[in-house]
Design an enzyme around this catalytic site. Sequence first.
Site, PDB file in Angstrom:
ATOM      1  N   GLY A   1       0.615  -1.120   0.056  1.00 38.79           N
ATOM      2  CA  GLY A   1       0.092   0.033   0.022  1.00 38.79           C
ATOM      3  C   GLY A   1       0.989   1.220  -0.059  1.00 38.79           C
ATOM      4  N   GLN A   2       0.104   2.299   0.320  1.00 38.02           N
ATOM      5  CA  GLN A   2       0.916   3.785   0.299  1.00 38.02           C
ATOM      6  C   GLN A   2       2.237   3.784   1.083  1.00 38.02           C
ATOM      7  OE1 GLN A   2      -1.338   6.981   2.043  1.00 38.02           O
ATOM      8  NE2 GLN A   2      -0.221   8.402   0.682  1.00 38.02           N
TER       9      GLN A   2
ATOM     10  N   ILE B   1      -2.192  -9.048  -0.082  1.00 39.51           N
ATOM     11  CA  ILE B   1      -3.134  -9.763  -0.220  1.00 39.51           C
ATOM     12  C   ILE B   1      -3.325 -10.114  -1.739  1.00 39.51           C
ATOM     13  CG2 ILE B   1      -4.887  -9.392   1.539  1.00 39.51           C
ATOM     14  CD1 ILE B   1      -6.095  -6.903  -0.084  1.00 39.51           C
TER      15      ILE B   1
ATOM     16  N   ILE C   1      -5.464  -9.649   6.716  1.00 39.96           N
ATOM     17  CA  ILE C   1      -5.615  -9.164   8.003  1.00 39.96           C
ATOM     18  C   ILE C   1      -7.113  -9.695   8.824  1.00 39.96           C
ATOM     19  CG2 ILE C   1      -6.771  -6.805   7.581  1.00 39.96           C
ATOM     20  CD1 ILE C   1      -4.904  -5.903  10.019  1.00 39.96           C
TER      21      ILE C   1
ATOM     22  N   TYR D   1     -13.889   6.187   8.876  1.00 43.90           N
ATOM     23  CA  TYR D   1     -12.499   5.997   8.995  1.00 43.90           C
ATOM     24  C   TYR D   1     -11.793   6.523  10.475  1.00 43.90           C
ATOM     25  CZ  TYR D   1      -7.458   7.192   7.781  1.00 43.90           C
ATOM     26  OH  TYR D   1      -5.948   7.097   7.494  1.00 43.90           O
TER      27      TYR D   1
ATOM     28  N   LYS E   1     -10.196   4.629  13.578  1.00 40.36           N
ATOM     29  CA  LYS E   1      -8.833   5.055  14.012  1.00 40.36           C
ATOM     30  C   LYS E   1      -8.954   5.113  15.433  1.00 40.36           C
ATOM     31  CE  LYS E   1      -6.282   4.696  10.380  1.00 40.36           C
ATOM     32  NZ  LYS E   1      -5.309   3.661  10.379  1.00 40.36           N
TER      33      LYS E   1
HETATM   34  N1  SER Z   1      -4.513  10.484   4.351  1.00 39.23           N
HETATM   35  C1  SER Z   1      -5.591  10.096   5.172  1.00 39.23           C
HETATM   36  C2  SER Z   1      -6.863  10.309   4.336  1.00 39.23           C
HETATM   37  O1  SER Z   1      -7.141  11.457   3.578  1.00 39.23           O
HETATM   38  C3  SER Z   1      -5.443  10.748   6.315  1.00 39.23           C
HETATM   39  O2  SER Z   1      -4.956  10.253   7.386  1.00 39.23           O
HETATM   40  O3  SER Z   1      -7.610   9.518   4.202  1.00 39.23           O
END
Ligand code: SER
Length: 317
Positions: A11-12, A34, A54, A142, A146
């Site tokens: 990923g990023q 994955i 995961i 999101y 978190k």
């Molecule tokens: N870079 C993320 C987003 O924009 C923030 O943690 O979703």
Amino acid sequence: MKNILIIGSTGQIGSELTMKLRGIYNGNVVAGYIPGAEPNEAMKESGPCEIVDITNDKQIAEIVSKYNIDTIYNLAALLSAVAETKPQLAWKIGVGGLCNVLEVAREKKCAVFTPSSIGSFGPDTPRDNTPQDTLQRPKTMYGVTKVSGELLSDYYFNRFGVDTRSVRFPGLISYVTPPGGGTTDYAVDIYYSAAKKEQFVCPIGAGTFMDMMYMPDALRACVEIMEADPAKFVHRNSFNIASMSFDPEIIYNKIKEYEPDFKMVYNVDPLRQGIADSWPNSLDDSCAREEWGWKPEFDLDSMTRDMLAKLKEKFNK
Ligand code: SER
């Protein structure tokens, strides 16, 4: 850290962190991925790669045992705008997945790093110089995952002694692996447009400030927090870290210093704008500085010079 498993290695963050860790540590640095997000040749050739989903606790446990893993970097997540379109999946990966990782870590005595984010804050949080310990009532899925991740990680430390550590990342900017579906991604895309000599259509409105960070600083944070002496920790999950805060006008004008013909227009995306409006303008990272010596190296100017040089090389412009 001797033997490390990275979950979400393609990923990023993972695609760069995996290679950095392999350059630092002699033990196994296992790239977990994955199907559908396979590692590139450089990653395949430089160390072990294994399928690690995961959401599959048995798979995580098997790989941890096979390579005698002592540290897990848990980088699996859906970014903010994607998570709003697939909230159940975001929860399954972000919270269900983390529970799997923490249980394996408890049984097999691993340390765990799981990034949190500026997205863990919400509209009631103080906007400027957001304190380390403050209101966290996010409005996005999101953010919900978190904050839950921060609480779960602290719970596993306090209840079971699992060595959990993490940082709240700002928007991350890199020329290597493009992010997918984040609210801060405009600050990556704008450099791609500038380097390709194309006009940039900005989905975030002028005057919207968010914290951002250049990827080399973010990768260093991942290593330094896991190497830090925990005796000095007052906090664990998660530390505010920061390096720069800007709005679209500021980054546009900075790029124009190097690309005077560069043009930007606005076409604001209501989903991303709504998310951005609920996030802080800038974080206070003094606890990270005091407790483990965090210090960013890049500012907007040095990042812009490096991004443009690297992307122009990539696109032969
Ligand atoms: N870079 C993320 C987003 O924009 C923030 O943690 O979703």
